[in-house]
Design a protein around this motif. Structure first.
Motif, short mmCIF file in Angstrom:
data_model
loop_
_atom_site.label_atom_id
_atom_site.label_comp_id
_atom_site.label_asym_id
_atom_site.label_seq_id
_atom_site.Cartn_x
_atom_site.Cartn_y
_atom_site.Cartn_z
N ALA A 161 82.68 90.99 37.70
CA ALA A 161 83.16 92.29 38.20
C ALA A 161 82.08 93.35 38.07
O ALA A 161 81.89 94.18 38.98
N LEU A 162 81.34 93.35 36.96
CA LEU A 162 80.26 94.32 36.78
C LEU A 162 79.15 94.09 37.81
O LEU A 162 78.62 95.03 38.40
N ALA A 163 78.82 92.81 38.03
CA ALA A 163 77.78 92.49 39.00
C ALA A 163 78.21 92.91 40.40
O ALA A 163 77.42 93.51 41.16
N ALA A 164 79.45 92.61 40.78
CA ALA A 164 79.95 92.96 42.11
C ALA A 164 79.99 94.47 42.33
O ALA A 164 79.81 94.95 43.45
N ALA A 165 80.21 95.21 41.25
CA ALA A 165 80.27 96.68 41.35
C ALA A 165 78.88 97.32 41.41
O ALA A 165 78.78 98.52 41.62
#
Length: 312
Positions: A156-160
């Motif tokens: 989720a952090l990477a996608a954000a």
């Protein structure tokens, strides 16, 4: 496949990269009740704009990197609050968006400050347990289960769109190994690894520092290594050990100098000069620290003082 390393150009232009300071204790100072297993992640649900304002205050103080409010934000933790995985991952993404918005708003009036970074906080499994074990490292989980615990948040952090990960307050060698294995699934993404220590030569779980650093040393996804949430008096000897064992950039973001009582969950002065943190900056730099900020009980005023001292 090359790893994005946003730290390298900043360090090429600056002797020291200034990190932000405490988030949770700063939120408490602004009226939030964080006596909760979710800790600062609770505010993502209840008052996210307050997190934005703390990030903005740190940028105004001179921070060049904001660490997201995702330290204790996991689908497993949010499930206890009745949130499903989709809602949980949206909150983790929200932690990134708040920091990114604060950065954008700061740069709108201070364009000369670019580039500024957003580091996605990845707290240890011990933080999810909410029993202080991130300072002991005495939990045991099979590697695949540890990877499964960390994967959704990192994804989720990477996608954000975080610039890098802050794998922080890590007490355990086994958890370090699991995170290194998991990072291979995100080959463009770099991370810093920051530990809690038993003493200047051992992780909190007793692993010799030499063994832990050896596992990190040749990995291009490991952008910097160091210590956080550590008592001030332990910083310099620990940094000296890191410097002797590694050629990675070193980072440190210690506590303010107060003592935390885990039973009463309160902080108490230790009799130190309140400017003691600032007075140690030169020693930390001589010991190899290149990324410097603050952890528990540090404030935007502390980060401003660190930034001014490092520019002097």
């Amino acid at each position: 496949m090359s790893v994005n390393n946003p730290i390298a150009p900043l360090l090429a232009d600056n002797r020291t990269l200034i990190l932000d300071g405490a988030l949770a204790t700063e939120l408490e100072a602004r009226g939030c009740d964080l006596t909760d297993p979710l800790w600062s992640a609770k505010v993502l649900i209840e008052n996210p704009q307050l997190i934005y304002h703390v990030h903005l205050d740190y940028f105004n103080a001179g921070a060049q990197c904001a660490i997201t409010a995702s330290y204790q934000a996991t689908p497993q933790g949010f499930l206890r609050r009745g949130l499903d995985e989709q809602q949980s991952l949206a909150l983790i993404a929200k932690s990134v968006q708040l920091a990114q918005q604060a950065r954008a708003d700061y740069l709108a009036t201070h364009p000369q400050a670019a580039p500024l970074l957003v580091a996605g906080s990845v707290g240890p499994y011990g933080a999810y347990l909410a029993d202080g074990s991130e300072y002991r490292g005495d939990y045991r989980l099979p590697q695949e289960e540890m990877i499964a615990f960390h994967r959704p948040r990192i994804a989720a952090l990477a996608a954000a769109g975080v610039d890098l990960l802050a794998c922080e307050t890590l007490p355990s060698f086994a958890e370090l190994q699991a995170l290194l294995a998991l990072l291979q699934q995100f080959p463009h993404l770099g991370a810093w690894f920051s530990f809690t220590l038993r003493d200047s030569q051992h992780l909190s779980d007793g692993t010799p520092l030499a063994e832990a650093i050896s596992a990190l040393q040749g990995n291009p996804q490991v952008l910097a290594i160091g210590i956080n949430c550590i008592a001030l008096e332990n910083v310099t000897p620990a940094l000296q050990q890191f410097a002797a064992l590694s050629d990675k950039p070193l980072l440190v973001y210690p506590n303010s100098g107060e003592h935390y009582d885990a039973v009463s969950k309160t902080w108490h002065p230790c009799g130190n000069d309140p400017h003691h943190l600032i007075n140690q900056i030169a020693d930390w730099q001589r010991s190899g620290a290149r990324l410097i900020g603050g952890c528990c009980r540090t404030t935007p005023a502390d980060i401003q003082a660190i930034a001014e001292r490092c520019k002097a």
